[in-house]
Scaffold this active site. Structure first.
Site, PDB file in Angstrom:
ATOM      1  N   THR A   1      -9.465   0.664  -1.948  1.00 48.77           N
ATOM      2  CA  THR A   1     -11.091   0.694  -1.639  1.00 48.77           C
ATOM      3  C   THR A   1     -11.767  -0.680  -1.842  1.00 48.77           C
ATOM      4  O   THR A   1     -12.891  -0.084  -1.998  1.00 48.77           O
ATOM      5  CB  THR A   1     -10.827   1.595  -2.397  1.00 48.77           C
ATOM      6  N   ASP A   2     -11.535  -2.011  -2.064  1.00 40.12           N
ATOM      7  CA  ASP A   2     -11.868  -3.266  -2.992  1.00 40.12           C
ATOM      8  C   ASP A   2     -12.270  -3.198  -1.286  1.00 40.12           C
ATOM      9  O   ASP A   2     -13.846  -3.631  -2.283  1.00 40.12           O
ATOM     10  CB  ASP A   2     -11.075  -3.734  -3.762  1.00 40.12           C
TER      11      ASP A   2
ATOM     12  N   GLY B   1       5.574 -11.320  -2.801  1.00 43.50           N
ATOM     13  CA  GLY B   1       5.594 -10.708  -0.965  1.00 43.50           C
ATOM     14  C   GLY B   1       5.946  -8.898  -1.677  1.00 43.50           C
ATOM     15  O   GLY B   1       6.248  -8.240  -0.538  1.00 43.50           O
TER      16      GLY B   1
ATOM     17  N   GLY C   1       3.664  -6.637  -3.492  1.00 46.36           N
ATOM     18  CA  GLY C   1       2.654  -6.168  -3.874  1.00 46.36           C
ATOM     19  C   GLY C   1       2.499  -6.044  -5.682  1.00 46.36           C
ATOM     20  O   GLY C   1       1.287  -4.822  -5.874  1.00 46.36           O
ATOM     21  N   LEU C   2       2.433  -7.496  -6.022  1.00 48.09           N
ATOM     22  CA  LEU C   2       2.544  -7.415  -7.191  1.00 48.09           C
ATOM     23  C   LEU C   2       1.522  -8.539  -7.284  1.00 48.09           C
ATOM     24  O   LEU C   2       0.857  -9.504  -8.902  1.00 48.09           O
ATOM     25  CB  LEU C   2       3.612  -7.204  -8.604  1.00 48.09           C
ATOM     26  N   SER C   3       0.651  -9.403  -6.630  1.00 46.51           N
ATOM     27  CA  SER C   3       0.131  -9.364  -6.192  1.00 46.51           C
ATOM     28  C   SER C   3      -0.052 -11.232  -6.913  1.00 46.51           C
ATOM     29  O   SER C   3      -0.666 -11.491  -7.913  1.00 46.51           O
ATOM     30  CB  SER C   3      -1.249  -9.514  -7.070  1.00 46.51           C
ATOM     31  N   SER C   4       1.730 -12.221  -6.695  1.00 43.25           N
ATOM     32  CA  SER C   4       1.905 -13.333  -6.903  1.00 43.25           C
ATOM     33  C   SER C   4       1.201 -14.634  -6.580  1.00 43.25           C
ATOM     34  O   SER C   4       0.741 -15.315  -7.072  1.00 43.25           O
ATOM     35  CB  SER C   4       3.233 -13.538  -6.740  1.00 43.25           C
TER      36      SER C   4
ATOM     37  N   GLU D   1      -8.649 -17.808  -1.110  1.00 36.80           N
ATOM     38  CA  GLU D   1      -7.692 -17.117  -0.386  1.00 36.80           C
ATOM     39  C   GLU D   1      -7.842 -16.694   1.356  1.00 36.80           C
ATOM     40  O   GLU D   1      -7.466 -15.786   2.402  1.00 36.80           O
ATOM     41  CB  GLU D   1      -7.629 -15.849  -0.629  1.00 36.80           C
TER      42      GLU D   1
ATOM     43  N   ASP E   1      -7.635  -8.616  -6.522  1.00 35.45           N
ATOM     44  CA  ASP E   1      -6.009  -8.997  -7.089  1.00 35.45           C
ATOM     45  C   ASP E   1      -6.952 -10.210  -8.243  1.00 35.45           C
ATOM     46  O   ASP E   1      -6.119 -10.409  -9.444  1.00 35.45           O
ATOM     47  CB  ASP E   1      -5.657  -9.248  -5.905  1.00 35.45           C
TER      48      ASP E   1
HETATM   49  C1  GLA Z   1      -3.896  -6.292  -1.566  1.00 31.13           C
HETATM   50  C2  GLA Z   1      -5.668  -7.119  -1.485  1.00 31.13           C
HETATM   51  C3  GLA Z   1      -6.369  -6.242  -2.397  1.00 31.13           C
HETATM   52  C4  GLA Z   1      -5.810  -4.908  -2.149  1.00 31.13           C
HETATM   53  C5  GLA Z   1      -4.420  -4.055  -2.211  1.00 31.13           C
HETATM   54  C6  GLA Z   1      -5.598  -3.062  -1.325  1.00 31.13           C
HETATM   55  O1  GLA Z   1      -3.674  -6.720  -2.534  1.00 31.13           O
HETATM   56  O2  GLA Z   1      -5.143  -8.502  -2.149  1.00 31.13           O
HETATM   57  O3  GLA Z   1      -7.472  -6.949  -2.147  1.00 31.13           O
HETATM   58  O4  GLA Z   1      -7.337  -4.778  -0.975  1.00 31.13           O
HETATM   59  O5  GLA Z   1      -3.948  -5.192  -1.119  1.00 31.13           O
HETATM   60  O6  GLA Z   1      -5.408  -1.804  -2.387  1.00 31.13           O
END
Ligand code: GLA
Length: 375
Positions: free
Chosen positions: A35-36, A119, A121-124, A157, A169
């Site tokens: 959604t972001d 990698g 999905g926890l935004s390293s 990024e 993130d």
């Molecule tokens: C990744 C992107 C975020 C967001 C998510 C999905 O983490 O970096 O900006 O779009 O996917 O919600």
């Protein structure tokens, strides 16, 4: 993480104590997926897994960093930044964007380490970016502005690393310990949403990693933009659940499905914030489950492992709800679980998932931690 380890390694490499230690956490998104970049709503939470940098300013414009985890040294000059490969690009990208925004940066010597799975999905990567920004703020003596630093890191990024991510993130690092962060991605307004009492947030790492994610991610973005153009709005955030149906007459089936996920997901986030305030964890769990179904069926960003682990979690009596988290295509799911039964839940899900998929999951209870900080 023991700051002692960082201090010891720093003195091994640079023969001194680090002057500063900074930390930026990973994040788990509770609800509000994809959604972001539609100007919508998200509800991430900073977790107790982080990237740490120990550093000392230099008198020149050189940045030297030893990555303890990858066992590599990297160096670059702030006055002549050029693109290359690997993790150091996140650091260089932040340096580049900070300088472009007018910040005067000093060089530093540093060691870096972290325990955010990569990698997953926890935004390293955003953790590295925000830790870097925090490090530059410390050595260069400028004030920390969480929203501004999130924008700079997102630009790094998008433009330096070349990944077209949204703002969630990077903004997640503006969290407060004990709370999730309700963020309006259009205005960047934030509210701190209280986590339900006696409930554990459990991360379920499928141990599968996303592949070819950038192209699929960009494809979703352009499908969402196509839908927004059809509805005649700036972004899908501006379409209500009631207006959604109109699209059925003009949009292709696939674009309609993408739009339906975004519009209903935004509504779920808004409801999630309300039910969190009201302490209604049962409803929050139902919203998690509905979000997963929508990501699986309409947005089509789950993989089999994510669907299996979410199902294993949902089958446990102590689980209120579970869903994939992050960009998808692999990585982690997140579950809401009765706190007193969390240890049993962890064991039962690991066993059920192993039986169903043949894979080993890492399952851990996580705490809502503070955002990027100077220790
Ligand atoms: C990744 C992107 C975020 C967001 C998510 C999905 O983490 O970096 O900006 O779009 O996917 O919600």
């Amino acid at each position: 993480m023991e700051t002692k380890i960082l201090e010891q390694s720093f003195s091994t490499y640079f023969n001194a104590k680090p002057e500063f230690i900074v930390r930026a956490p990973g994040r788990v998104n509770l609800i509000g997926e994809h959604t972001d970049y539609n100007d919508g709503f998200v509800l991430p939470m900073a977790i107790d897994h982080a990237v740490w940098i120990g550093l000392t300013p230099r008198t020149d414009s050189t940045v030297r960093i030893r990555s303890l985890d990858l066992e590599v040294d990297s160096a670059f000059d702030l006055d002549s930044l050029t693109k290359g490969d690997g993790w150091i690009e996140y650091v260089k990208g932040v340096a580049y964007e900070l300088q472009k925004s007018g910040y005067h940066l000093r060089g530093f010597d540093a060691v870096m380490t972290g325990d955010v799975p990569r990698g997953a999905g926890l935004s390293s990567s955003a953790a590295v970016e925000l830790a870097t920004a925090r490090a530059f703020a410390a050595v260069s003596g400028f004030e920390w502005d969480a929203a501004q630093m999130a924008r700079v890191s997102q630009k790094a990024e998008n433009e330096w690393v070349g990944v077209n991510c949204g703002i969630m993130d990077q903004m997640a690092r503006a969290s407060q310990a004990g709370y999730a962060l309700f963020l309006d991605c259009r205005t960047l307004e934030v509210q701190h949403a209280p986590l339900p009492e006696k409930t554990s947030v459990v991360i379920l790492d499928t141990s599968t990693r996303r592949g070819l994610v950038d192209s699929a991610y960009n494809e979703r973005r352009s499908q969402c933009e196509e839908a927004a153009r059809w509805y005649g709005v700036k972004a899908l955030r501006d379409v209500s659940v009631d207006d959604l149906k109109k699209g059925e007459s003009g949009l292709s089936e696939i674009v309609m499905k993408r739009a339906r996920h975004i519009v209903t997901e935004n509504a779920r986030v808004l409801e999630a914030v309300q039910v969190m305030k009201a302490g209604n964890v049962k409803r929050l769990g139902e919203l998690f489950n509905a979000s997963h179904a929508s990501l699986r069926d309409d947005f089509e960003v789950t993989n089999e492992a994510l669907n299996q682990i979410v199902q294993c979690a949902q089958e446990q009596p102590s689980c209120y709800g579970a869903r994939m988290t992050g960009a998808g295509f692999g990585g982690c799911a997140v579950a809401l679980v009765q706190e007193e039964n969390a240890p049993e839940f962890t064991k039962a899900v690991s066993a059920a998932y192993r039986q169903r998929s043949g894979l080993d999951a890492s399952v851990y209870v996580c705490k809502a931690s503070a955002g990027a900080s100077l220790i």
